[in-house]
Design a protein around this motif. Structure first.
Motif, mmCIF file in Angstrom:
data_model
loop_
_atom_site.group_PDB
_atom_site.id
_atom_site.type_symbol
_atom_site.label_atom_id
_atom_site.label_comp_id
_atom_site.label_asym_id
_atom_site.label_seq_id
_atom_site.Cartn_x
_atom_site.Cartn_y
_atom_site.Cartn_z
ATOM 1 N N MET A 1 -40.012 -20.304 -21.838
ATOM 2 C CA MET A 1 -40.952 -19.190 -21.755
ATOM 3 C C MET A 1 -40.156 -17.883 -21.719
ATOM 4 O O MET A 1 -39.242 -17.750 -20.925
ATOM 5 C CB MET A 1 -41.799 -19.334 -20.487
ATOM 6 C CG MET A 1 -42.862 -18.269 -20.363
ATOM 7 S SD MET A 1 -43.691 -18.246 -18.751
ATOM 8 C CE MET A 1 -44.503 -19.814 -18.753
ATOM 9 N N PRO A 2 -40.505 -16.920 -22.533
ATOM 10 C CA PRO A 2 -39.761 -15.661 -22.575
ATOM 11 C C PRO A 2 -40.100 -14.757 -21.380
ATOM 12 O O PRO A 2 -40.941 -15.091 -20.555
ATOM 13 C CB PRO A 2 -40.236 -15.035 -23.888
ATOM 14 C CG PRO A 2 -41.612 -15.579 -24.079
ATOM 15 C CD PRO A 2 -41.579 -16.971 -23.504
ATOM 16 N N LEU A 3 -39.463 -13.604 -21.360
ATOM 17 C CA LEU A 3 -39.739 -12.601 -20.339
ATOM 18 C C LEU A 3 -41.195 -12.161 -20.439
ATOM 19 O O LEU A 3 -41.685 -11.877 -21.529
ATOM 20 C CB LEU A 3 -38.827 -11.386 -20.547
ATOM 21 C CG LEU A 3 -39.077 -10.225 -19.586
ATOM 22 C CD1 LEU A 3 -38.560 -10.577 -18.197
ATOM 23 C CD2 LEU A 3 -38.414 -8.966 -20.108
ATOM 24 N N THR A 4 -41.866 -12.117 -19.304
ATOM 25 C CA THR A 4 -43.220 -11.575 -19.257
ATOM 26 C C THR A 4 -43.290 -10.557 -18.128
ATOM 27 O O THR A 4 -42.622 -10.696 -17.110
ATOM 28 C CB THR A 4 -44.288 -12.660 -19.021
ATOM 29 O OG1 THR A 4 -44.016 -13.320 -17.780
ATOM 30 C CG2 THR A 4 -44.302 -13.682 -20.135
ATOM 31 N N ILE A 5 -44.085 -9.529 -18.353
ATOM 32 C CA ILE A 5 -44.334 -8.519 -17.330
ATOM 33 C C ILE A 5 -45.836 -8.360 -17.238
ATOM 34 O O ILE A 5 -46.505 -8.106 -18.240
ATOM 35 C CB ILE A 5 -43.659 -7.181 -17.675
ATOM 36 C CG1 ILE A 5 -42.145 -7.389 -17.692
ATOM 37 C CG2 ILE A 5 -44.068 -6.102 -16.674
ATOM 38 C CD1 ILE A 5 -41.365 -6.205 -18.142
ATOM 39 N N ALA A 6 -46.358 -8.538 -16.037
ATOM 40 C CA ALA A 6 -47.801 -8.483 -15.851
ATOM 41 C C ALA A 6 -48.129 -7.999 -14.438
ATOM 42 O O ALA A 6 -47.303 -8.098 -13.527
ATOM 43 C CB ALA A 6 -48.409 -9.868 -16.067
ATOM 44 N N ARG A 7 -49.344 -7.510 -14.295
ATOM 45 C CA ARG A 7 -49.843 -7.195 -12.955
ATOM 46 C C ARG A 7 -49.864 -8.483 -12.151
ATOM 47 O O ARG A 7 -50.108 -9.559 -12.695
ATOM 48 C CB ARG A 7 -51.265 -6.646 -13.028
ATOM 49 C CG ARG A 7 -51.364 -5.274 -13.620
ATOM 50 C CD ARG A 7 -52.798 -4.802 -13.515
ATOM 51 N NE ARG A 7 -53.009 -3.599 -14.276
ATOM 52 C CZ ARG A 7 -53.905 -2.680 -13.972
ATOM 53 N NH1 ARG A 7 -54.686 -2.840 -12.928
ATOM 54 N NH2 ARG A 7 -54.046 -1.608 -14.704
ATOM 55 N N THR A 8 -49.605 -8.336 -10.862
ATOM 56 C CA THR A 8 -49.606 -9.518 -10.012
ATOM 57 C C THR A 8 -50.237 -9.215 -8.660
ATOM 58 O O THR A 8 -50.190 -8.076 -8.189
ATOM 59 C CB THR A 8 -48.175 -10.052 -9.800
ATOM 60 O OG1 THR A 8 -48.238 -11.272 -9.068
ATOM 61 C CG2 THR A 8 -47.309 -9.058 -9.037
ATOM 62 N N ASP A 9 -50.833 -10.234 -8.071
ATOM 63 C CA ASP A 9 -51.297 -10.156 -6.687
ATOM 64 C C ASP A 9 -50.289 -10.815 -5.758
ATOM 65 O O ASP A 9 -50.491 -10.870 -4.550
ATOM 66 C CB ASP A 9 -52.662 -10.846 -6.540
ATOM 67 C CG ASP A 9 -53.766 -10.085 -7.262
ATOM 68 O OD1 ASP A 9 -53.707 -8.837 -7.303
ATOM 69 O OD2 ASP A 9 -54.684 -10.739 -7.795
ATOM 70 N N ASP B 1 -47.519 2.447 -19.450
ATOM 71 C CA ASP B 1 -48.719 2.019 -20.176
ATOM 72 C C ASP B 1 -49.908 1.822 -19.238
ATOM 73 O O ASP B 1 -51.041 2.167 -19.590
ATOM 74 C CB ASP B 1 -48.455 0.726 -20.955
ATOM 75 C CG ASP B 1 -47.604 0.948 -22.202
ATOM 76 O OD1 ASP B 1 -47.432 2.121 -22.620
ATOM 77 O OD2 ASP B 1 -47.101 -0.054 -22.753
ATOM 78 N N VAL B 2 -49.663 1.274 -18.052
ATOM 79 C CA VAL B 2 -50.750 1.116 -17.071
ATOM 80 C C VAL B 2 -51.327 2.485 -16.734
ATOM 81 O O VAL B 2 -52.547 2.683 -16.756
ATOM 82 C CB VAL B 2 -50.263 0.397 -15.786
ATOM 83 C CG1 VAL B 2 -51.289 0.517 -14.665
ATOM 84 C CG2 VAL B 2 -49.951 -1.067 -16.073
ATOM 85 N N PHE B 3 -50.458 3.449 -16.437
ATOM 86 C CA PHE B 3 -50.945 4.789 -16.087
ATOM 87 C C PHE B 3 -51.617 5.463 -17.276
ATOM 88 O O PHE B 3 -52.611 6.167 -17.104
ATOM 89 C CB PHE B 3 -49.803 5.655 -15.549
ATOM 90 C CG PHE B 3 -49.362 5.266 -14.171
ATOM 91 C CD1 PHE B 3 -50.270 5.173 -13.128
ATOM 92 C CD2 PHE B 3 -48.038 4.984 -13.910
ATOM 93 C CE1 PHE B 3 -49.876 4.819 -11.849
ATOM 94 C CE2 PHE B 3 -47.617 4.628 -12.635
ATOM 95 C CZ PHE B 3 -48.541 4.543 -11.601
ATOM 96 N N ARG B 4 -51.097 5.242 -18.477
ATOM 97 C CA ARG B 4 -51.689 5.840 -19.673
ATOM 98 C C ARG B 4 -53.131 5.343 -19.863
ATOM 99 O O ARG B 4 -53.976 6.056 -20.395
ATOM 100 C CB ARG B 4 -50.828 5.489 -20.884
ATOM 101 C CG ARG B 4 -51.123 6.323 -22.100
ATOM 102 C CD ARG B 4 -50.120 6.081 -23.213
ATOM 103 N NE ARG B 4 -49.002 7.009 -23.069
ATOM 104 C CZ ARG B 4 -47.724 6.663 -23.012
ATOM 105 N NH1 ARG B 4 -47.362 5.411 -23.115
ATOM 106 N NH2 ARG B 4 -46.783 7.582 -22.882
ATOM 107 N N SER B 5 -53.409 4.135 -19.424
ATOM 108 C CA SER B 5 -54.752 3.569 -19.579
ATOM 109 C C SER B 5 -55.726 4.037 -18.498
ATOM 110 O O SER B 5 -56.918 3.734 -18.569
ATOM 111 C CB SER B 5 -54.678 2.034 -19.558
ATOM 112 O OG SER B 5 -54.433 1.557 -18.240
#
Length: 140
Positions: free
Chosen positions: A1-9, A91-95
């Motif tokens: 599985m490659p690098l992933t970046i995501a929101r997390t709890d 990108d999160v802030f841009r949205s």
């Protein structure tokens, strides 16, 4: 599985990474690292092959997004993980409606890294948790 970046709890995973990088590696005191803002923040978690390897914490203050607590495990630095974390945070802030700029406090050795991502230094050098920093900003 490659690098992933995501929101997390999974704030605990982010805190474990921050403990390794800030407290153990950089000598930041636990009192300076642990605060009451984690519950108000958006957390991004970078995973490599499912293993947590980096994180960032995102807060909003009026029209400003603030990126903080950015860390990548020492053994994996220089592989683009930090770059992808910062791009994802912006990108999160841009949205988000109404957010017009993003700021962060860069350790002075990392200023060039953030400049390459479009951030500019504002204000004087300052000390935070015993480490010299510069405030940096990017307009969205």
């Amino acid at each position: 599985m490659p690098l992933t970046i995501a929101r997390t709890d999974d704030i605990d995973a982010c805190r474990r990474l921050r403990r390794i990088v800030f407290i153990h590696e950089q000598g930041v005191s636990e009192a300076d690292e642990i605060d009451d803002l984690d519950d108000q923040a958006i957390h991004l978690l970078a995973t490599d092959d499912g293993m947590p390897v980096g994180s960032a914490r995102l807060l909003t203050i009026g029209v400003t997004g603030k990126i903080g607590r950015v860390c990548v495990l020492k053994s994996l630095r220089g592989k683009g993980i930090g770059t992808e974390l910062i791009k994802a945070a912006v990108d999160v802030f841009r949205s988000m409606p109404g957010i017009t700029r993003v700021k962060l406090g860069s350790q002075t050795h990392a200023v060039g890294f953030y400049e390459r991502l479009g951030f500019s230094v504002i204000g004087p050098q300052y000390e935070d948790a015993g480490i010299l920093h510069r405030e940096m900003v990017i307009t969205l």
